[in-house]
Motif scaffolding. Structure first.
Motif, PDB file in Angstrom:
ATOM      1  N   LEU A 233       0.811  -1.148  -0.042  1.00 59.22           N
ATOM      2  CA  LEU A 233       0.113  -0.119  -0.133  1.00 59.22           C
ATOM      3  C   LEU A 233       0.866   1.383   0.044  1.00 59.22           C
ATOM      4  N   LEU A 234       2.121   1.375   0.523  1.00 56.75           N
ATOM      5  CA  LEU A 234       3.008   2.374   0.537  1.00 56.75           C
ATOM      6  C   LEU A 234       3.908   2.581  -0.437  1.00 56.75           C
ATOM      7  N   ASP A 255      12.433   3.529   2.146  1.00 53.91           N
ATOM      8  CA  ASP A 255      11.936   2.021   2.078  1.00 53.91           C
ATOM      9  C   ASP A 255      10.499   1.760   2.270  1.00 53.91           C
ATOM     10  N   PRO A 256       9.619   1.637   1.471  1.00 58.04           N
ATOM     11  CA  PRO A 256       8.156   1.450   1.971  1.00 58.04           C
ATOM     12  C   PRO A 256       8.100   0.256   2.913  1.00 58.04           C
ATOM     13  N   GLU A 257       8.944  -0.788   2.969  1.00 60.10           N
ATOM     14  CA  GLU A 257       8.902  -1.730   4.149  1.00 60.10           C
ATOM     15  C   GLU A 257       9.066  -1.169   5.333  1.00 60.10           C
ATOM     16  N   LYS A 258      10.097  -0.432   5.477  1.00 61.08           N
ATOM     17  CA  LYS A 258      10.261   0.455   6.903  1.00 61.08           C
ATOM     18  C   LYS A 258       9.271   1.247   7.057  1.00 61.08           C
ATOM     19  N   LEU A 259       8.771   1.957   6.160  1.00 56.86           N
ATOM     20  CA  LEU A 259       7.435   2.867   6.543  1.00 56.86           C
ATOM     21  C   LEU A 259       6.355   2.189   7.102  1.00 56.86           C
ATOM     22  N   THR A 263       4.812   2.525  10.396  1.00 56.10           N
ATOM     23  CA  THR A 263       3.274   2.856  10.512  1.00 56.10           C
ATOM     24  C   THR A 263       2.262   1.902  11.467  1.00 56.10           C
ATOM     25  N   LEU A 264       2.682   0.713  11.309  1.00 60.32           N
ATOM     26  CA  LEU A 264       1.791  -0.357  12.044  1.00 60.32           C
ATOM     27  C   LEU A 264       2.597  -1.007  13.198  1.00 60.32           C
ATOM     28  N   GLY A 265       3.631  -0.496  13.542  1.00 60.65           N
ATOM     29  CA  GLY A 265       4.503  -1.036  14.595  1.00 60.65           C
ATOM     30  C   GLY A 265       4.634   0.073  15.616  1.00 60.65           C
TER      31      GLY A 265
END
Length: 350
Positions: A233-234, A255-259, A263-265
């Motif tokens: 989604l990011l 890095d969208p994975e880090k974002l 966001t959800l962590g």
């Protein structure tokens, strides 16, 4: 015409209240986009935003529920962002408070409007379903917003003391300018309320329909959110994003994975430092304006207090801020009609 630079600030829960009823019908600039939001709600078996916003009357039980409030606030925020006078205003960064982070993701272009809506709506629904713990608010600055750091330290020490007691859970939820938002279970919240003196005839103030946001109590909700909302989604933001730690997510370097992980962590289970976000906004971007989107106007005080704490332009108190604001507005709250005119094309063309 010289464009003014601005940091846009997205509000969180508690900002769509009785006076905001009808906000979307009055101000949302894209009927087709609102219809798509309504379709997403209908698909989930939820009341549409149009139905909620056009209700005959505002009710706490309906409008402040997490599964309704989050979606209303997200849509109102995004609508205001889309309404900005981009010919006269150069948005240099975006930040938000608490669930305003989800809105900031969309305003900065890190998610599409629809995907941002899905994130805000999903997290609001998960929070409401779980409804773990609660929140209260208590000030640590004086009534002229003069910082009292010793008082803040004592209050945080009290929180730690209560949290160490058997069956008591308590933690800082949001560092909100001159306010501390404290979250925990009923035993922890009651112990804090009993230990502090009532001030200003309204504090300590419980926040209705609020869970223990930004604490470890929300770990199950964060896990459900990660399972429901994929990292796909990011994407790269188009504008710099300032998060709840005061860290900047720069376009082209994200890095969208880090974002997604943040966001959800961290953003869900750790304290949200809105004060740090505003300090970064002021010191790193030095904007002409700090624009708070709607709905509501309740975040303006925390923004001003955060700028005082950042020692922005020599301000040290509420009276300093009011003098500076009267000379040349630096804070624009779009929930106030006269200030909204400073940020929209309609106002610019008058």
């Amino acid at each position: 015409m010289t464009r003014k630079t601005a940091v846009v600030i997205c509000p969180g829960r508690g900002t769509y209240n009785a006076t905001e009823l009808g906000t979307l019908s009055r101000h949302f600039p894209d009927p087709k986009l609102l219809s798509r939001f309504d379709a997403l709600r209908t698909a989930e078996g939820q009341d549409t935003l149009t139905a909620l916003d056009s209700a005959d009357r505002f009710t706490l039980a309906r409008h402040t529920r997490g599964d309704n409030a989050s979606a209303l606030i997200y849509a109102a925020t995004l609508g205001d962002f889309l309404s900005l006078d981009r010919q006269g205003i150069d948005v240099v960064a975006v930040t938000g408070n608490s669930m305003g982070w989800y809105s900031a993701l969309a305003c900065a272009g890190a998610v599409t409007p629809e995907d941002g809506f899905t994130i805000a709506n999903t997290m609001g629904r998960l929070m409401q379903t779980a409804l773990i713990g609660g929140q209260l608010v208590y000030p640590w600055v004086d009534e002229d917003w003069v910082p009292r750091p010793t008082r803040k330290a004592a209050l945080l020490a009290l929180v730690d003391d209560i949290a160490a007691r058997k069956d008591h859970t308590l933690a800082l939820s949001i560092d909100l300018g001159g306010l501390l938002v404290i979250a925990g279970n009923e035993a922890g919240l009651t112990a804090f309320e009993t230990a502090v003196d009532p001030v200003q005839n309204r504090f300590p103030m419980r926040l209705g329909n609020h869970a223990a946001f930004h604490t470890a109590l929300q770990a199950p909700v964060a896990a459900q959110g990660r399972a429901a909302l994929p990292a796909t989604l990011l994407a790269q933001p188009q504008l710099p994003l300032i998060d709840g730690r005061g860290a900047i997510w720069w376009p082209g370097a994200v890095d969208p994975e880090k974002l997604h992980a943040y966001t959800l962590g961290h953003q869900v289970t750790e304290a949200y430092d809105f004060t740090a976000a505003l300090r970064t906004a002021a010191h790193e971007f030095a904007p002409d304006l700090f624009i708070v989107t709607g709905p509501g106007t309740t975040l303006g005080g925390a923004v001003a207090q955060s700028l005082i704490l950042a020692q922005w332009r020599g301000m040290g108190s509420k009276s300093d801020f009011q003098t500076r604001q009267a000379e040349s507005p630096l804070l624009v709250a779009m929930g106030l009609p006269d200030q909204r005119a400073l940020a929209t094309p309609e106002g610019a063309n008058r």
